[in-house]
Write an enzyme that holds these catalytic residues in place. Structure first.
Site, PDB file in Angstrom:
ATOM      1  N   HIS A  10       0.799  -1.224   0.000  1.00  0.00           N
ATOM      2  CA  HIS A  10       0.000   0.000   0.000  1.00  0.00           C
ATOM      3  C   HIS A  10       0.831   1.272   0.000  1.00  0.00           C
ATOM      4  CE1 HIS A  10      -4.115  -1.587   0.590  1.00  0.00           C
ATOM      5  NE2 HIS A  10      -3.531  -2.542   1.286  1.00  0.00           N
ATOM      6  N   LYS A  18      -8.128  13.832   4.865  1.00  0.00           N
ATOM      7  CA  LYS A  18      -7.313  12.628   4.813  1.00  0.00           C
ATOM      8  C   LYS A  18      -6.211  12.771   5.853  1.00  0.00           C
ATOM      9  CE  LYS A  18      -6.587  13.373   0.461  1.00  0.00           C
ATOM     10  NZ  LYS A  18      -6.622  12.238  -0.424  1.00  0.00           N
ATOM     11  N   ARG A  19      -5.482  11.702   6.074  1.00  0.00           N
ATOM     12  CA  ARG A  19      -4.365  11.750   7.016  1.00  0.00           C
ATOM     13  C   ARG A  19      -3.431  12.904   6.647  1.00  0.00           C
ATOM     14  NH1 ARG A  19       0.424   8.552   6.582  1.00  0.00           N
ATOM     15  NH2 ARG A  19      -0.595   7.485   4.851  1.00  0.00           N
ATOM     16  N   LYS A  32     -14.819   8.004  -3.069  1.00  0.00           N
ATOM     17  CA  LYS A  32     -16.043   8.327  -2.319  1.00  0.00           C
ATOM     18  C   LYS A  32     -16.612   9.663  -2.789  1.00  0.00           C
ATOM     19  CE  LYS A  32     -13.926   5.913   1.489  1.00  0.00           C
ATOM     20  NZ  LYS A  32     -12.960   6.111   2.595  1.00  0.00           N
ATOM     21  N   THR A  36      -8.670   6.298  -1.619  1.00  0.00           N
ATOM     22  CA  THR A  36     -10.056   5.847  -1.721  1.00  0.00           C
ATOM     23  C   THR A  36     -11.024   6.994  -1.433  1.00  0.00           C
ATOM     24  OG1 THR A  36      -9.940   5.037   0.561  1.00  0.00           O
ATOM     25  CG2 THR A  36      -9.605   3.422  -1.197  1.00  0.00           C
ATOM     26  N   LYS A  78       0.811  14.220   0.927  1.00  0.00           N
ATOM     27  CA  LYS A  78      -0.571  14.481   0.532  1.00  0.00           C
ATOM     28  C   LYS A  78      -0.800  15.969   0.275  1.00  0.00           C
ATOM     29  CE  LYS A  78      -2.306  10.394   2.958  1.00  0.00           C
ATOM     30  NZ  LYS A  78      -2.899   9.643   1.834  1.00  0.00           N
TER      31      LYS A  78
END
Length: 835
Positions: A376, A567-568, A679, A675, A573
């Site tokens: 991952h 998100k984290r 969504k 993911t 990111k």
């Protein structure tokens, strides 16, 4: 059979073969009353929604239990191959809505509660989010289990029953503050304790070699400090198909509660030391591993999960087949969800050899035909490595097996590439150095018959980069399985207005065949359809605005563009890129550059690991910027910013349906899949993003005209790093320069001088691996295109409809079909009918 045995058999049948429970409103009302009054001991004077919630759970759980039993019987009678999904995380969220939806009892449950003078929404708020995961990895595992049950695949999840989740995040003066997330403080009425399946897990000790009865050399692991693994089972219902699979979670307990002798001697702390030490294993999700004790506890968690789960599977096998493992690999497969459960490789070999008498060759054959590994991450630092020293101290027998695997593996490498000592060094399971380390990802790769990434780009970069040596040795092992999300929770449940609209438009059944959403494409040109779509979106935005007002104290106008990144918190990111754009918008407003402005509400949320300094500093920056902007009357309705604390599954169930613009802006080549992007897309948001992870496949499905693309590609990122000069980029971009000046001037930290200097340094450093400055200009231009597009309501609505219409590929039903067709090869087994 004599008369006594016959009576016993009849009694046993009468105890287990009950008539099916009613699925009508009256049956639900009567069972609710029974549980509320007799099991929970409550009456009309009780005012707590908590007990009403528990009574409702028990009412629904009864109906899951009978289907659970029938599913298990069907698998046993079919004697079918089964899969076991090993994961340190299962981010399940709340279970009530999912249970009602998958049992087909939403309307009847709502009516039953109304008959009792109660509201479903109030009871649902009594449920805690299950604290069994951190982010995308754990939520993906939860979606996988949902799809496996819906597809009637015999798959069992194995995880850890953490007393405390990641942590409960609060924002105090802009800073993240972590509090314990004791999600189990009121118990978990969905679970069933199964003490009869308790396993014993060993740590420490030493190994002894001896000759067994047949004269073969055998090993005993002795003088160990053992811990009990007590299983708790959670039902995983499929969508209205009577199948209920199992998530088995292990809780650690001491073999003896306390030392009575020490207690009587007055040594009270010492008397419970063993109990406390054992329970630490499942106390908290992901202890900080920056310390020696943290590293040891992480490894203990990982081995605890692997050993308890494998012992459980083998015990079931031996109960039916004895010690005949000749067909074990044809009937069982273990999916390792990332590197965390890699201990399972060596543990399976240990159990087969030391406990069941198989020789090395047979044990290795079984392990190498039953293990499959999902990676991952593309971040080398996220591939777990544990010091050999700690392994030797904590798991001496496993270390011996790992060293034997490594010796045999390196011999195979040497046969393929004679004399290539550098390749041997690179591929060794043991990383040499001042502190030799066990490379856990390599252990999983060497033993697994399948190695998959989770998006097309991710899988390609694994083969070309991170795992290139292994790909060159075993190209047939590598494959891609692009992630997905379950449409039951992430559309049918979280967006009920849209779900009903879809039922009216394309008919029922799309929940299990998401490709049917393609039927929406021609309707994007229908003005009446677009108007109804807008009404649904507006209601969802109002719901999200209420959440933001409640949790952040910030007012969002539903007519504005809702721009969301949740998100984290991690540098790759690039929440930092997002906040730089927010500062840029603020600067434009203050300079009077607001012609043709699109009002925008920016929502950011996510948790930073407690020891991750830069991520926590970014959270502080976001909150400081938000404070300045939201307090400025000149900015007023043009721009609002909020950081939602304690981002969680139940919050995302409100956020995804209410979002207009989905921020997926990671540095290309760093995000495995994502993911959240799926969504948001499923609920009609348009993505602004880089060509990273599953963004690439989302853009392929929806078309470039319905996706706001910007940024360097993965290949361009690598090229840029060779001569990266952010100072020159900033000097050549006046808007970026103005943003940097606002940061360096202390405008957002006037009473906290210097706190954002590390952030400025990271942006301006030639060593910035995330290339913030390099992608700033492209990001700003893409945001301008998005703002202009949003002002054209009809065009934006078409884009929104097309995103939902093209999201069918990103259902985990498709992902699980691919896992099954190409890796697991399980039969689809319907549950035994309810009689």
């Amino acid at each position: 059979m004599n008369s006594k045995q016959l009576k016993q058999s009849q009694l046993s049948a009468s105890l287990t073969e009950l008539p099916p429970l009613g699925m009508d409103v009256l049956s639900l009302v009567n069972d609710f009353r029974r549980y509320y009054t007799y099991s929970l001991g409550r009456d009309r004077h009780s005012r707590s929604a908590h007990y009403a919630y528990q009574a409702l759970v028990l009412t629904l759980r009864e109906r899951l239990m009978e289907r659970w039993k029938q599913t298990r019987y069907a698998y046993e009678e079919a004697d079918c191959k089964q899969a076991y999904y090993l994961s340190l995380e299962f981010l399940m969220g709340r279970a009530l809505g999912n249970a009602m939806l998958n049992l087909g009892l939403e309307e009847d449950t709502t009516l039953a509660l109304q008959c009792l003078g109660m509201e479903l929404e109030e009871l649902a708020e009594s449920e805690h989010d299950a604290g069994l995961g951190n982010g995308g990895l754990g939520r993906l595992a939860a979606c996988f289990l949902d799809s496996c049950a819906t597809l009637r695949l015999p798959v069992t999840g194995y995880g850890i029953r953490y007393d405390y989740g990641m942590f409960h995040q609060q924002i105090v003066e802009g800073e993240q503050v972590e509090y314990p997330d004791h999600w189990l403080r009121d118990g978990n009425p969905w679970e069933i304790e199964r003490p009869e399946y308790t396993q014993r897990v060993a740590f420490g000790g030493r190994t002894e070699y001896h000759r067994d009865a047949a004269g073969r050399l055998a090993v005993r692991w002795v003088d160990t400090n053992d811990v009990l693994a007590i299983p708790y089972d959670v039902p995983i219902p499929g969508y209205q198909n009577n199948t209920v699979n199992t998530l088995r979670l292990w809780k650690a307990a001491a073999t003896d509660e306390f030392d009575l002798g020490e207690f009587n001697a007055g040594l009270y702390p010492e008397s419970v030391a063993a109990k406390n030490s054992a329970e630490q294993i499942t106390l908290v999700l992901y202890p900080n591993d920056s310390s020696e004790n943290g590293k040891e506890l992480r490894l203990r968690q990982q081995y605890f999960l692997a050993s308890a789960s494998l012992q459980d599977v083998l015990a079931r096998w031996v109960g039916i087949h004895g010690n005949d493992f000749s067909s074990f690999a044809e009937k069982n497969v273990f999916q390792l969800n990332d590197t965390h459960p890699s201990c399972a490789v060596a543990e399976l070999i240990r159990l087969l050899m030391d406990e069941h008498g198989l020789g090395w060759e047979r044990a290795w054959d079984v392990a190498s035909r039953t293990m499959a590994y999902t990676n991952h991450t593309l971040l080398p630092e996220a591939l777990e490595k544990w010091p050999v020293r700690i392994f030797r101290q904590l798991l001496p027998r496993l270390l011996e097996i790992i060293l034997e695997i490594n010796a045999r593996f390196l011999a195979e490498v040497a046969r393929h590439w004679p004399g290539d000592t550098e390749r041997l060094r690179r591929m060794s399971l043991i990383e040499e150095g001042r502190e030799p380390m066990v490379r856990m990802a390599y252990l999983a790769i060497v033993a697994s018959f399948s190695i998959n990434g989770v998006a097309a780009l991710h899988s390609r970069l694994l083969a070309e980069g991170l795992f290139r040596d292994f790909f060159e040795l075993w190209p047939h092992k590598f494959n891609n399985k692009t992630n997905g999300v379950t449409p039951r929770r992430w559309l049918a449940w979280c967006n009920p207005d849209l779900a009903r609209f879809l039922d009216d438009t394309i008919g029922f059944g799309w929940e299990v065949d998401l490709e049917r959403l393609h039927g929406l494409l021609p309707l994007a040109e229908d003005g009446t359809f677009r108007e109804r779509w807008l009404q649904v979106k507006r209601a969802n935005k109002e719901r999200l605005a209420q959440l933001v007002a409640t949790e952040c104290g910030v007012t969002f106008d539903p007519r504005a563009l809702f721009d969301v990144q949740v998100k984290r918190i991690h540098e790759y990111k690039r929440q930092l890129l997002n906040v730089l754009h927010v500062i840029h918008l603020y600067d434009r407003i203050k300079r009077g550059d607001a012609a043709d402005w699109t009002p925008r509400c920016v929502l950011i949320g996510g948790k930073a690991a407690p020891g991750y300094f830069m991520a926590k500093r970014i959270i502080k920056l976001i909150n400081n910027v938000a404070m300045v902007i939201n307090a400025d009357p000149e900015v007023g309705p043009l721009l609002k910013v909020a950081f939602i604390p304690n981002y969680r599954v139940s919050a995302m169930e409100v956020i995804a349906p209410g979002t207009d613009l989905s921020e997926q802006i990671s540095t290309a080549g760093k995000e495995a899949s994502g993911t959240g992007n799926m969504k948001f897309m499923m609920n009609g948001a348009i993505t602004i993003g880089t060509l990273d992870g599953a963004n690439i496949e989302i853009r392929e499905e929806v078309g470039n005209e319905n996706f706001f693309l910007f940024g360097l590609t993965a290949e361009q990122v690598e090229e840029q790093r060779r001569h990266y000069d952010p100072a020159a980029i900033i000097a050549g971009d006046e808007e970026l320069a103005r943003v940097i000046r606002l940061l360096t001037s202390g405008h957002f930290n006037q009473l906290e001088p210097g706190i954002f200097d590390p952030i400025v340094h990271s942006i301006t450093s030639p060593g910035d691996p995330w290339l913030i400055a390099a992608d700033f200009r492209g990001y700003v231009e893409a945001q301008r295109r998005a703002a202009a597009a949003f002002r054209d309501v009809e065009a934006w609505t078409r884009m929104s409809i097309r995103n939902t219409a093209c999201s069918g590929r990103f259902s985990t039903d498709r992902t699980m079909r691919e896992y099954n067709a190409e890796i697991w090869r399980l039969p689809q087994v319907p549950a035994k009918p309810m009689v």
